[in-house]
Write a protein that holds these residues in place. Structure first.
Motif, mmCIF file in Angstrom:
data_model
loop_
_atom_site.group_PDB
_atom_site.id
_atom_site.type_symbol
_atom_site.label_atom_id
_atom_site.label_comp_id
_atom_site.label_asym_id
_atom_site.label_seq_id
_atom_site.Cartn_x
_atom_site.Cartn_y
_atom_site.Cartn_z
ATOM 1 N N VAL A 109 0.835 -1.205 0.000
ATOM 2 C CA VAL A 109 0.000 0.000 0.000
ATOM 3 C C VAL A 109 0.870 1.256 0.000
ATOM 4 O O VAL A 109 0.596 2.222 -0.730
ATOM 5 C CB VAL A 109 -0.949 -0.003 1.209
ATOM 6 N N LEU A 110 1.924 1.256 0.797
ATOM 7 C CA LEU A 110 2.803 2.429 0.885
ATOM 8 C C LEU A 110 3.557 2.675 -0.422
ATOM 9 O O LEU A 110 3.977 3.804 -0.702
ATOM 10 C CB LEU A 110 3.791 2.253 2.042
ATOM 11 N N ASN A 111 3.736 1.610 -1.210
ATOM 12 C CA ASN A 111 4.448 1.740 -2.489
ATOM 13 C C ASN A 111 3.503 1.608 -3.677
ATOM 14 O O ASN A 111 3.914 1.199 -4.770
ATOM 15 C CB ASN A 111 5.555 0.680 -2.582
ATOM 16 N N ARG A 112 2.246 2.002 -3.460
ATOM 17 C CA ARG A 112 1.233 1.825 -4.501
ATOM 18 C C ARG A 112 1.532 2.637 -5.770
ATOM 19 O O ARG A 112 1.101 2.255 -6.863
ATOM 20 C CB ARG A 112 -0.139 2.199 -3.962
ATOM 21 N N LYS A 113 2.283 3.736 -5.650
ATOM 22 C CA LYS A 113 2.561 4.570 -6.813
ATOM 23 C C LYS A 113 3.542 3.916 -7.773
ATOM 24 O O LYS A 113 3.537 4.208 -8.969
ATOM 25 C CB LYS A 113 3.092 5.935 -6.362
ATOM 26 N N ILE A 114 4.412 3.070 -7.235
ATOM 27 C CA ILE A 114 5.419 2.456 -8.110
ATOM 28 C C ILE A 114 5.065 1.019 -8.480
ATOM 29 O O ILE A 114 5.716 0.416 -9.333
ATOM 30 C CB ILE A 114 6.814 2.484 -7.455
ATOM 31 N N LEU A 115 4.028 0.482 -7.823
ATOM 32 C CA LEU A 115 3.610 -0.877 -8.139
ATOM 33 C C LEU A 115 2.485 -0.843 -9.163
ATOM 34 O O LEU A 115 1.590 0.001 -9.099
ATOM 35 C CB LEU A 115 3.123 -1.597 -6.872
ATOM 36 N N GLU A 116 2.518 -1.773 -10.071
ATOM 37 C CA GLU A 116 1.479 -1.847 -11.093
ATOM 38 C C GLU A 116 0.295 -2.651 -10.570
ATOM 39 O O GLU A 116 0.438 -3.538 -9.731
ATOM 40 C CB GLU A 116 2.027 -2.498 -12.362
ATOM 41 N N GLY A 117 -0.871 -2.330 -11.076
ATOM 42 C CA GLY A 117 -2.053 -3.099 -10.723
ATOM 43 C C GLY A 117 -2.865 -2.436 -9.624
ATOM 44 O O GLY A 117 -2.454 -1.458 -9.002
ATOM 45 N N GLU A 118 -4.024 -3.005 -9.368
ATOM 46 C CA GLU A 118 -4.968 -2.500 -8.373
ATOM 47 C C GLU A 118 -4.569 -2.978 -6.982
ATOM 48 O O GLU A 118 -4.244 -4.149 -6.787
ATOM 49 C CB GLU A 118 -6.391 -3.003 -8.706
ATOM 50 N N ILE A 119 -4.571 -2.073 -6.009
ATOM 51 C CA ILE A 119 -4.192 -2.442 -4.649
ATOM 52 C C ILE A 119 -5.397 -2.450 -3.709
ATOM 53 O O ILE A 119 -5.240 -2.588 -2.497
ATOM 54 C CB ILE A 119 -3.124 -1.487 -4.080
ATOM 55 N N GLY A 120 -6.586 -2.285 -4.287
ATOM 56 C CA GLY A 120 -7.787 -2.275 -3.460
ATOM 57 C C GLY A 120 -7.927 -3.540 -2.636
ATOM 58 O O GLY A 120 -8.327 -3.497 -1.466
#
Length: 235
Positions: A162-173
């Motif tokens: 969650v903290l790295n959601r900007k650099i990770l691809e895909g939906e983190i919901g």
């Protein structure tokens, strides 16, 4: 499912603190039993060492019972018998409550040193094994309710995602929802420990009335939904 898992985590917290306060051992911490086994061997207390080695086998047996009643039936595309697993948990906890208040396990708070104390631990380990095996099967090994090591590890990984959601691809919901679920289960376990500690401090073995109530409620709920409500619908 999350509400059910929270209730079971609350129950596991109460059982763990009950086991610890009654004889000085946690009941679902298999790692701890292995540690105590090594310690007892080093102290040349071989009878205690074998006792520490034997008790976790009841946790294993409980998980196997759950696998037979739930996992195998799911693999065979049959309805899992949740009401039987919840019934076994209820029966085991009410047995601990009954034998404890009749003095079979000795004085509440004594250190683990005799066969009745090991028998108490065995019953509690068997209970936790059944519960943990059932929840692990239903959640596809995502959720544990009788101990927090695995779910705390998963929470740590989920928080990093969650903290790295900007650099990770895909939906983190899904990760966000899973993290809230993990936090809820951890808090429920802790709350069960706190409430259970108050009960056991005041009532001794009669404090097991708390998990008797929770396990009985869960058992009669599953019995109603899997048996009686199903019969009503069929008619």
């Amino acid at each position: 499912n999350v509400a059910l898992w929270m209730a079971m985590a609350f129950q596991a917290g109460a059982l763990n603190v009950g086991g610890f306060m009654s004889c000085g051992r946690f009941v679902s911490h298999v790692t701890g039993f292995a540690t105590f086994f090594g310690f007892e061997i080093s102290q040349k207390n071989y009878s205690g060492a074998w006792g520490m080695l034997a008790v976790p086998l009841f946790f294993l047996f409980g998980a196997m019972l759950s696998g037979l009643l739930v996992d195998v039936r799911l693999k065979l595309h049959k309805k899992p018998r949740y009401y039987i697993t919840f019934g076994l948990i209820f029966f085991l906890i009410i047995s601990v409550f009954w034998y404890g208040r009749r003095g079979y396990f000795g004085t509440f708070g004594n250190s683990l040193q005799d066969i009745p104390g090991y028998f108490l631990l065995a019953l509690l380990c068997l209970t936790c094994g059944i519960q943990n095996g059932m929840v692990a099967t239903v959640s596809k090994s995502v959720v544990r309710t009788t101990h927090l090591t695995g779910i705390t590890t998963d929470l740590g990984i989920g928080l990093v995602r969650v903290l790295n959601r900007k650099i990770l691809e895909g939906e983190i919901g899904e990760d966000v929802r899973a993290n809230f679920m993990r936090i809820a289960i951890i808090l429920s376990f802790g709350f069960g420990s706190v409430v259970g500690a108050h009960f056991f401090s005041r009532f001794g073995f009669d404090g097991f009335a708390l998990p008797v109530f929770t396990s009985g409620t869960l058992f009669f709920m599953t019995l109603y939904y899997q048996i009686f409500k199903k019969q009503q619908i069929s008619h």
